[in-house]
Design a protein around this motif. Structure first.
Motif, mmCIF file in Angstrom:
data_model
loop_
_atom_site.group_PDB
_atom_site.id
_atom_site.type_symbol
_atom_site.label_atom_id
_atom_site.label_comp_id
_atom_site.label_asym_id
_atom_site.label_seq_id
_atom_site.Cartn_x
_atom_site.Cartn_y
_atom_site.Cartn_z
ATOM 1 N N PRO A 124 12.092 -8.231 0.618
ATOM 2 C CA PRO A 124 12.193 -7.485 -0.626
ATOM 3 C C PRO A 124 10.787 -7.217 -1.160
ATOM 4 N N SER A 125 10.680 -6.244 -2.053
ATOM 5 C CA SER A 125 9.368 -5.975 -2.635
ATOM 6 C C SER A 125 8.996 -7.091 -3.602
ATOM 7 N N LEU A 126 7.721 -7.447 -3.625
ATOM 8 C CA LEU A 126 7.256 -8.481 -4.555
ATOM 9 C C LEU A 126 7.417 -8.032 -6.005
ATOM 10 N N LEU A 127 7.418 -6.719 -6.220
ATOM 11 C CA LEU A 127 7.514 -6.192 -7.578
ATOM 12 C C LEU A 127 8.957 -5.908 -7.977
ATOM 13 N N GLY A 128 9.901 -6.385 -7.184
ATOM 14 C CA GLY A 128 11.299 -6.149 -7.515
ATOM 15 C C GLY A 128 11.795 -4.830 -6.980
ATOM 16 N N PRO A 129 13.124 -4.608 -7.049
ATOM 17 C CA PRO A 129 13.733 -3.470 -6.385
ATOM 18 C C PRO A 129 13.594 -2.139 -7.137
ATOM 19 N N GLY A 130 13.154 -2.163 -8.379
ATOM 20 C CA GLY A 130 13.173 -0.939 -9.185
ATOM 21 C C GLY A 130 12.285 0.160 -8.632
ATOM 22 N N SER A 131 12.452 1.360 -9.179
ATOM 23 C CA SER A 131 11.608 2.457 -8.727
ATOM 24 C C SER A 131 10.701 2.924 -9.857
ATOM 25 N N LEU A 132 9.653 3.621 -9.468
ATOM 26 C CA LEU A 132 8.675 4.129 -10.430
ATOM 27 C C LEU A 132 8.890 5.621 -10.611
ATOM 28 N N GLN A 133 8.702 6.099 -11.835
ATOM 29 C CA GLN A 133 8.769 7.543 -12.056
ATOM 30 C C GLN A 133 7.342 8.074 -12.182
ATOM 31 N N VAL A 134 6.977 8.966 -11.285
ATOM 32 C CA VAL A 134 5.629 9.551 -11.344
ATOM 33 C C VAL A 134 5.768 11.066 -11.314
ATOM 34 N N LEU A 135 5.409 11.733 -12.397
ATOM 35 C CA LEU A 135 5.417 13.201 -12.468
ATOM 36 C C LEU A 135 6.731 13.787 -11.963
ATOM 37 N N GLY A 136 7.834 13.201 -12.379
ATOM 38 C CA GLY A 136 9.140 13.755 -12.014
ATOM 39 C C GLY A 136 9.630 13.348 -10.646
ATOM 40 N N ARG A 141 8.485 0.659 -5.983
ATOM 41 C CA ARG A 141 7.319 -0.027 -6.550
ATOM 42 C C ARG A 141 6.366 -0.505 -5.463
ATOM 43 N N GLN A 142 6.905 -0.666 -4.258
ATOM 44 C CA GLN A 142 6.082 -1.138 -3.157
ATOM 45 C C GLN A 142 4.930 -0.166 -2.876
ATOM 46 N N THR A 143 5.163 1.129 -3.128
ATOM 47 C CA THR A 143 4.115 2.134 -2.930
ATOM 48 C C THR A 143 2.856 1.738 -3.675
ATOM 49 N N GLY A 206 1.541 -5.983 7.610
ATOM 50 C CA GLY A 206 2.930 -6.264 7.968
ATOM 51 C C GLY A 206 3.761 -6.636 6.754
ATOM 52 N N ALA A 207 3.170 -7.460 5.882
ATOM 53 C CA ALA A 207 3.885 -7.869 4.675
ATOM 54 C C ALA A 207 4.110 -6.679 3.748
ATOM 55 N N GLY A 208 3.189 -5.719 3.770
ATOM 56 C CA GLY A 208 3.353 -4.525 2.951
ATOM 57 C C GLY A 208 4.359 -3.547 3.539
ATOM 58 N N LEU A 209 4.517 -3.606 4.852
ATOM 59 C CA LEU A 209 5.411 -2.664 5.530
ATOM 60 C C LEU A 209 6.861 -3.144 5.524
ATOM 61 N N ALA A 210 7.052 -4.472 5.609
ATOM 62 C CA ALA A 210 8.401 -5.025 5.744
ATOM 63 C C ALA A 210 9.357 -4.598 4.614
ATOM 64 N N PRO A 211 8.898 -4.417 3.344
ATOM 65 C CA PRO A 211 9.820 -3.924 2.320
ATOM 66 C C PRO A 211 10.164 -2.441 2.487
ATOM 67 N N LEU A 212 9.351 -1.684 3.243
ATOM 68 C CA LEU A 212 9.601 -0.245 3.396
ATOM 69 C C LEU A 212 10.523 0.046 4.566
ATOM 70 N N THR A 213 10.410 -0.761 5.612
ATOM 71 C CA THR A 213 11.219 -0.523 6.811
ATOM 72 C C THR A 213 11.487 -1.864 7.480
ATOM 73 N N VAL A 214 12.558 -1.967 8.262
ATOM 74 C CA VAL A 214 12.828 -3.243 8.925
ATOM 75 C C VAL A 214 11.810 -3.456 10.037
ATOM 76 N N MET A 215 11.518 -4.749 10.285
ATOM 77 C CA MET A 215 10.559 -5.081 11.327
ATOM 78 C C MET A 215 11.302 -5.645 12.530
ATOM 79 N N SER A 216 10.865 -5.251 13.728
ATOM 80 C CA SER A 216 11.396 -5.883 14.932
ATOM 81 C C SER A 216 10.239 -6.116 15.889
ATOM 82 N N PHE A 217 10.534 -6.763 17.019
ATOM 83 C CA PHE A 217 9.447 -7.135 17.931
ATOM 84 C C PHE A 217 8.677 -5.925 18.444
ATOM 85 N N ASP A 218 9.324 -4.745 18.451
ATOM 86 C CA ASP A 218 8.602 -3.584 18.985
ATOM 87 C C ASP A 218 8.079 -2.644 17.895
#
Lengths: 293, 348
Positions: A124-136, A141-143, A206-218
């Motif tokens: 999960p994202s360290l900043l929680g699941p919510g989303s940010l509103q930027v210019l519409g 939040r992981q971004t 890797g820690a920054g990517l894991a909340p954006l997409t699932v990680m696997s060995f490949d």
């Protein structure tokens, strides 16, 4: 043009681009110390993301702890990489070290396949699941966190290389490793530090990517190669160049997939790699190192 | 021509000729050792690998530049032959002839763009090119069938005779592999081949005698593409199915490592490498899960033990011994010549 969609595309590009930037920084650190291209770099990202995900999902370890343990484990892997490459005292040329890193990357990937049993993991994202509103446009939040991580890592490494004794030693190794050895600084010690730093930065990615997409060995191989393309784009060995190259590559990919050609988004990185090698092989911010014969 | 060669060049070309005979001998003998349908299928794979590695040897072994594009070129040849026969009803003979031409052109194009780069950057450019090809195989679904692969490739046929029997498939692959090896040998011992080799050993030396590294390397890279095109077309007609995963990054790495471990730059390298790759393929079928791990460890050990390849390492050790013997002989001679002078100096 729909500005909301456009901003959305740019933001998701920056989010992934920050990860590429971190991977690119790792390539640069090892390249500076050894002259070799470390193909294990992508696997560090995979090991960082996968082990953090496994700790969190399978062992219920708190997210932050899982990430810190994953970074520690990956840093250890970086040290082991150096030992596997240079510990036998036979590999000296950058080309032979590069070939051997490919072998180690295959070992790491093979071991990860057995350990993870081909399962996928996420964080999960360290900043929680919510989303940010930027210019519409809305973005996760992981971004924000990823951009922050990339900028901080680049700033910290720049300071480290300019202001600390060890950092200066590593820079000296990059410019003239033989002279440095006559001053009694061991080639292997500098190389080991470089691999450890590269691995730690990779695990962070890797820690920054894991909340954006699932990680696997490949997950590592393609990511590593894209990170290398970003490194070349910015200028291999230059942390600020890595940041610029990573973000540009991320945005270019996002634009490609956001506007109709999603199937070809992966091709962008390699076309960029070919183009930069052909047109300006020192990269945008690179110094005039001899890359042509 | 041959008689004008002297010293090391003659030793080298004599050795290359021996190694060519061993290669050709193995192509004849191996199918006699085991000739079941399965064994012949394995030997056909080996002959295809032999063609691929003979091609790779021009750029990797002789010109001394690592190319990670060979798997992509292999795939391009396979897809070109497959698409031509499946989608456009091109006769297989014509497809087998045209696929290498197409791959050669692509290789020359990539070569023109990247050949002036230093070794490691050239390698990364070839990696990029190989990856673009690999990704396109999977993404151009309309043309290639996408990740599921291209099905329904006809068998190779000449004048109405279809090559469906394993022995015929092997014969075709072996004959082409033999022709390829002979051509490679003749080029290697020619003037051009020696010039090419000079760049592997010492670029400043080659430049000093006024040869053009760019054109020679381009030639080597084009040839590696041509051989990969032949191997690809054979692969398409042998399997009658092509899918992207056969031509991925791992294959590119495997080809390079197999050649480096066996002895890049030597005539014997490709056949040893082909046997190694075939062995891995057979072995991998039994231990799918442990394959990458074991293969990686084996490669690491091999690269650590033989940074110059098995054949290269043995030759280097022989040369080291000869060099050392020669040096001590020279030293003894020097001492003998100098002794009277030294004696006089001491007496004075």
């Amino acid at each position: 043009m729909d500005t909301g969609l456009f901003i959305q595309v740019i933001l998701s590009g920056l989010s992934v681009g920050a990860i590429y930037a971190l991977v690119a920084v790792g390539f640069g650190v090892v390249f500076n110390a050894t002259g070799a291209i470390n193909f294990v770099q992508g696997e560090y990202v995979m090991v960082g993301g996968l082990s953090a995900g496994m700790l969190y999902e399978a062992w219920d370890v708190p997210v932050l702890v899982a990430i810190l343990v994953a970074i520690a484990l990956t840093t250890l892997l970086g040290v082991l990489t150096e030992m596997g490459l240079l510990g036998f005292g036979r590999l000296r040329t950058p080309a032979s070290i590069t070939i051997a890193t490919i072998a180690i990357a295959v070992v790491v990937k093979g071991a990860a396949m057995l350990i993870s049993n081909r399962d996928t993991f996420a964080l999960p994202s360290l900043l929680g699941p919510g989303s940010l509103q930027v210019l519409g446009a809305s973005t996760s939040r992981q971004t924000l966190l990823n951009l922050l991580l990339a900028v901080l890592a680049v700033a910290a490494l720049t300071l480290f290389f300019q202001r600390t004794k060890l950092g200066t030693t590593l820079r000296a190794a990059a410019s003239d490793s033989e002279t440095l050895q006559t001053f009694g600084v061991s080639y292997r010690t500098t190389a080991r530090w470089a691999f450890a730093i590269a691995a730690a930065v990779g695990a962070l990615a890797g820690a920054g990517l894991a909340p954006l997409t699932v990680m696997s060995f490949d997950s590592g191989t393609l990511l590593g190669l894209k990170g290398f393309a970003a490194a070349m784009l910015g200028g291999l060995g230059n942390p600020r160049g890595a940041l610029a190259g990573g973000l540009m590559l991320g945005v270019a990919e996002a634009v490609m997939s956001g506007y109709g050609a999603a199937a070809y988004a992966d091709v962008v990185a390699f076309v960029v790699l070919l183009a930069i090698l052909t047109l300006r092989p020192t990269g945008m911010l690179g110094t005039s190192r001899a890359v042509r014969t | 021509m041959m008689s004008r060669l002297a010293g090391p060049a003659r030793t080298m070309s004599r050795r290359a000729t021996w190694e060519l005979w061993i290669t050709l001998g193995l192509l004849v003998v191996l199918p006699m050792l085991a000739a079941t349908d399965y064994a012949l299928h394995i030997w056909t794979r080996m002959a295809i690998f032999l063609i691929l590695l003979t091609g790779l040897n021009f750029i990797q072994g002789v010109a001394g530049m690592t190319s990670l594009a060979q798997a992509g070129f292999f795939g391009l040849g396979a897809y070109a032959a497959g698409i031509a026969t499946v989608r456009h009803d091109v006769p297989p003979v014509l497809a087998l002839a045209l696929a290498p031409v197409l791959v050669t052109l692509v290789a020359l194009l990539i070569g023109v763009l990247s050949m002036r780069l230093k070794e490691i950057y050239f390698t990364m450019a070839t990696l990029g090119a190989g990856f673009v090809l690999y990704l396109l195989f999977g993404r151009m679904v309309e043309l290639t069938g996408g990740p599921n692969g291209l099905v329904g490739i006809p068998p190779f046929s000449v004048g109405g005779v279809e090559f469906t029997e394993p022995i015929m498939k092997y014969g075709l692959a072996a004959v082409l592999a033999a022709i390829g090896a002979i051509a490679a040998h003749n080029l290697l011992v020619s003037r051009t081949g020696r010039a090419l080799r000079a760049y592997g050993a010492s670029e400043p030396a080659a430049l000093a005698v006024g040869a053009s590294p760019f054109r020679l390397r381009l030639l080597a890279f084009g040839l590696s593409g041509f051989y990969a095109g032949v191997a690809g077309a054979l692969e398409a007609f042998d399997s009658r199915f092509v899918s992207p995963s056969t031509f991925d990054f791992m294959t590119a790495v495997l080809l390079v490592v197999a050649l480096v471990v066996s002895g890049a730059g030597r005539m014997i390298g490709p056949i040893l490498g082909a046997l190694l790759l075939t062995g891995i393929e057979v072995f991998a079928a039994d231990y799918a899960d442990y394959e990458p791990l074991i293969m990686g460890i084996v490669f690491l050990v091999a690269v650590q033990l033989f940074p110059r390849g098995v054949a290269g390492e043995l030759a280097a050790r022989r040369e080291d011994r000869r060099e050392r013997a020669k040096r001590s002989a020279d030293l003894a001679a020097d001492v003998a010549v100098d002794a009277p002078t030294t004696l006089k100096a001491v007496q004075r």
